[in-house]
Scaffold this motif. Structure first.
Motif, PDB file in Angstrom:
ATOM      1  N   ALA A   5     -13.773  10.404  17.341  1.00 13.67           N
ATOM      2  CA  ALA A   5     -13.765  11.766  16.794  1.00 13.67           C
ATOM      3  C   ALA A   5     -12.742  12.637  17.522  1.00 13.67           C
ATOM      4  O   ALA A   5     -12.644  12.614  18.739  1.00 13.67           O
ATOM      5  N   GLY A   6     -11.957  13.372  16.737  1.00 14.90           N
ATOM      6  CA  GLY A   6     -10.951  14.261  17.304  1.00 14.90           C
ATOM      7  C   GLY A   6      -9.567  13.925  16.790  1.00 14.90           C
ATOM      8  O   GLY A   6      -9.393  13.266  15.768  1.00 14.90           O
ATOM      9  N   SER A   7      -8.577  14.364  17.534  1.00 12.06           N
ATOM     10  CA  SER A   7      -7.181  14.239  17.112  1.00 12.06           C
ATOM     11  C   SER A   7      -6.401  13.381  18.101  1.00 12.06           C
ATOM     12  O   SER A   7      -6.532  13.544  19.313  1.00 12.06           O
ATOM     13  N   TRP A   8      -5.573  12.500  17.564  1.00 11.19           N
ATOM     14  CA  TRP A   8      -4.816  11.536  18.363  1.00 11.19           C
ATOM     15  C   TRP A   8      -3.338  11.583  17.998  1.00 11.19           C
ATOM     16  O   TRP A   8      -2.979  11.662  16.819  1.00 11.19           O
ATOM     17  N   GLN A   9      -2.468  11.498  18.987  1.00 10.51           N
ATOM     18  CA  GLN A   9      -1.034  11.302  18.786  1.00 10.51           C
ATOM     19  C   GLN A   9      -0.825   9.804  18.577  1.00 10.51           C
ATOM     20  O   GLN A   9      -1.407   8.993  19.302  1.00 10.51           O
ATOM     21  N   VAL A  10      -0.005   9.437  17.587  1.00  7.53           N
ATOM     22  CA  VAL A  10       0.161   8.034  17.212  1.00  7.53           C
ATOM     23  C   VAL A  10       1.630   7.630  17.294  1.00  7.53           C
ATOM     24  O   VAL A  10       2.510   8.332  16.796  1.00  7.53           O
ATOM     25  N   GLU A  11       1.867   6.487  17.916  1.00  9.14           N
ATOM     26  CA  GLU A  11       3.189   5.854  17.918  1.00  9.14           C
ATOM     27  C   GLU A  11       2.997   4.392  17.546  1.00  9.14           C
ATOM     28  O   GLU A  11       2.222   3.690  18.182  1.00  9.14           O
ATOM     29  N   ARG A  12       3.710   3.959  16.497  1.00  7.26           N
ATOM     30  CA  ARG A  12       3.545   2.596  15.989  1.00  7.26           C
ATOM     31  C   ARG A  12       4.912   1.936  15.847  1.00  7.26           C
ATOM     32  O   ARG A  12       5.865   2.559  15.387  1.00  7.26           O
ATOM     33  N   THR A  13       4.977   0.676  16.217  1.00  4.55           N
ATOM     34  CA  THR A  13       6.150  -0.133  15.891  1.00  4.55           C
ATOM     35  C   THR A  13       5.710  -1.173  14.877  1.00  4.55           C
ATOM     36  O   THR A  13       4.602  -1.715  14.956  1.00  4.55           O
ATOM     37  N   VAL A  14       6.566  -1.417  13.914  1.00  2.00           N
ATOM     38  CA  VAL A  14       6.325  -2.420  12.881  1.00  2.00           C
ATOM     39  C   VAL A  14       7.475  -3.417  12.973  1.00  2.00           C
ATOM     40  O   VAL A  14       8.629  -3.062  12.706  1.00  2.00           O
ATOM     41  N   ARG A  15       7.145  -4.636  13.386  1.00  2.00           N
ATOM     42  CA  ARG A  15       8.166  -5.679  13.511  1.00  2.00           C
ATOM     43  C   ARG A  15       8.002  -6.673  12.381  1.00  2.00           C
ATOM     44  O   ARG A  15       6.949  -7.288  12.237  1.00  2.00           O
ATOM     45  N   ASP A  16       9.049  -6.808  11.570  1.00  2.00           N
ATOM     46  CA  ASP A  16       9.090  -7.839  10.538  1.00  2.00           C
ATOM     47  C   ASP A  16       9.774  -9.038  11.182  1.00  2.00           C
ATOM     48  O   ASP A  16      10.999  -9.032  11.379  1.00  2.00           O
TER      49      ASP A  16
ATOM     50  N   ALA B  66       3.549 -13.959   2.177  1.00  4.38           N
ATOM     51  CA  ALA B  66       4.268 -12.736   1.813  1.00  4.38           C
ATOM     52  C   ALA B  66       4.725 -11.923   3.020  1.00  4.38           C
ATOM     53  O   ALA B  66       5.659 -11.131   2.907  1.00  4.38           O
ATOM     54  N   LYS B  67       4.070 -12.107   4.186  1.00  4.87           N
ATOM     55  CA  LYS B  67       4.358 -11.245   5.326  1.00  4.87           C
ATOM     56  C   LYS B  67       4.328 -12.014   6.637  1.00  4.87           C
ATOM     57  O   LYS B  67       3.578 -12.969   6.788  1.00  4.87           O
ATOM     58  N   ASP B  68       5.138 -11.541   7.584  1.00  3.45           N
ATOM     59  CA  ASP B  68       5.150 -12.044   8.949  1.00  3.45           C
ATOM     60  C   ASP B  68       5.440 -10.843   9.839  1.00  3.45           C
ATOM     61  O   ASP B  68       6.586 -10.570  10.179  1.00  3.45           O
ATOM     62  N   LEU B  69       4.386 -10.077  10.171  1.00  2.59           N
ATOM     63  CA  LEU B  69       4.543  -8.781  10.828  1.00  2.59           C
ATOM     64  C   LEU B  69       3.692  -8.668  12.090  1.00  2.59           C
ATOM     65  O   LEU B  69       2.658  -9.316  12.199  1.00  2.59           O
ATOM     66  N   VAL B  70       4.133  -7.792  12.992  1.00  4.40           N
ATOM     67  CA  VAL B  70       3.324  -7.345  14.118  1.00  4.40           C
ATOM     68  C   VAL B  70       3.399  -5.822  14.124  1.00  4.40           C
ATOM     69  O   VAL B  70       4.486  -5.245  14.207  1.00  4.40           O
ATOM     70  N   LEU B  71       2.226  -5.186  13.997  1.00  2.58           N
ATOM     71  CA  LEU B  71       2.137  -3.726  14.010  1.00  2.58           C
ATOM     72  C   LEU B  71       1.370  -3.321  15.269  1.00  2.58           C
ATOM     73  O   LEU B  71       0.200  -3.669  15.417  1.00  2.58           O
ATOM     74  N   THR B  72       2.025  -2.612  16.173  1.00  3.65           N
ATOM     75  CA  THR B  72       1.418  -2.174  17.422  1.00  3.65           C
ATOM     76  C   THR B  72       1.331  -0.662  17.406  1.00  3.65           C
ATOM     77  O   THR B  72       2.345   0.021  17.250  1.00  3.65           O
TER      78      THR B  72
END
Length: 159
Positions: free
Chosen positions: A16-27, A137-143
């Motif tokens: 619960a609450g607010s979060w700052q988000v940083e994501r990397t998406v590697r194909d 269809a996909k080969d990804l890593v999402l961090t």
């Protein structure tokens, strides 16, 4: 990040609450990396007591082009105390979530691809998800790294 885990007695109360988000998406197949920067707010769902709306918004940059991006998920209490069930905005099941040890692994089959998510809590203000998506269809890593935003007198992070 540290390797220490922080057990969470109640996943919904923790989120619960607010979060700052940083994501990397590697194909991995195309050898391309994109980024998402934004916020995720876990807000009480006015339509269902005890449920949180996961509202994410920000900017996704892919192959040099930045675009607005957003999504909404539902986090409802799980069968076991302190756990949750994550649903898509339309109510379809996504995955379970049990952070009582500070770590959880969840699978979500999507057509012939498999999404395997690993959730790790580091402390009261930091947690991470790593989704490995593999299939025809996909080969990804999402961090995704989440950092709690400071509350203000007007509510969570200025809301």
């Amino acid at each position: 990040m540290t390797d220490e885990l922080r057990p969470v007695a109640d996943a919904l109360a923790f989120l619960a609450g607010s979060w700052q988000v940083e994501r990397t998406v590697r194909d991995l197949a195309a050898d391309v990396t994109g980024t998402f920067t934004g916020t995720t707010d876990f807000l009480p769902d006015p339509a269902e007591a005890g449920t949180l709306l996961h509202v994410e918004s920000g900017s996704f940059t892919w192959r040099g082009t930045a675009r607005p991006a957003e999504r909404t998920l539902l986090y409802v209490p799980g069968e076991e105390p302190g756990t949750a069930v994550v649903r898509f905005a339309d109510g379809r099941f996504f995955h379970g979530l049990d952070l009582r040890t500070g770590h959880h692994v969840a699978d979500h089959p999507c057509s012939a691809d498999l999404y395997r998510g690993e959730f790790t809590v580091y402390d009261a203000g930091r947690w991470r998800t790593v989704w490995r998506v593999k299939g025809p269809a996909k080969d990804l890593v999402l961090t995704t790294d989440y950092r709690r935003r400071a509350a203000t007198p007007s509510g969570p992070a200025g809301r």
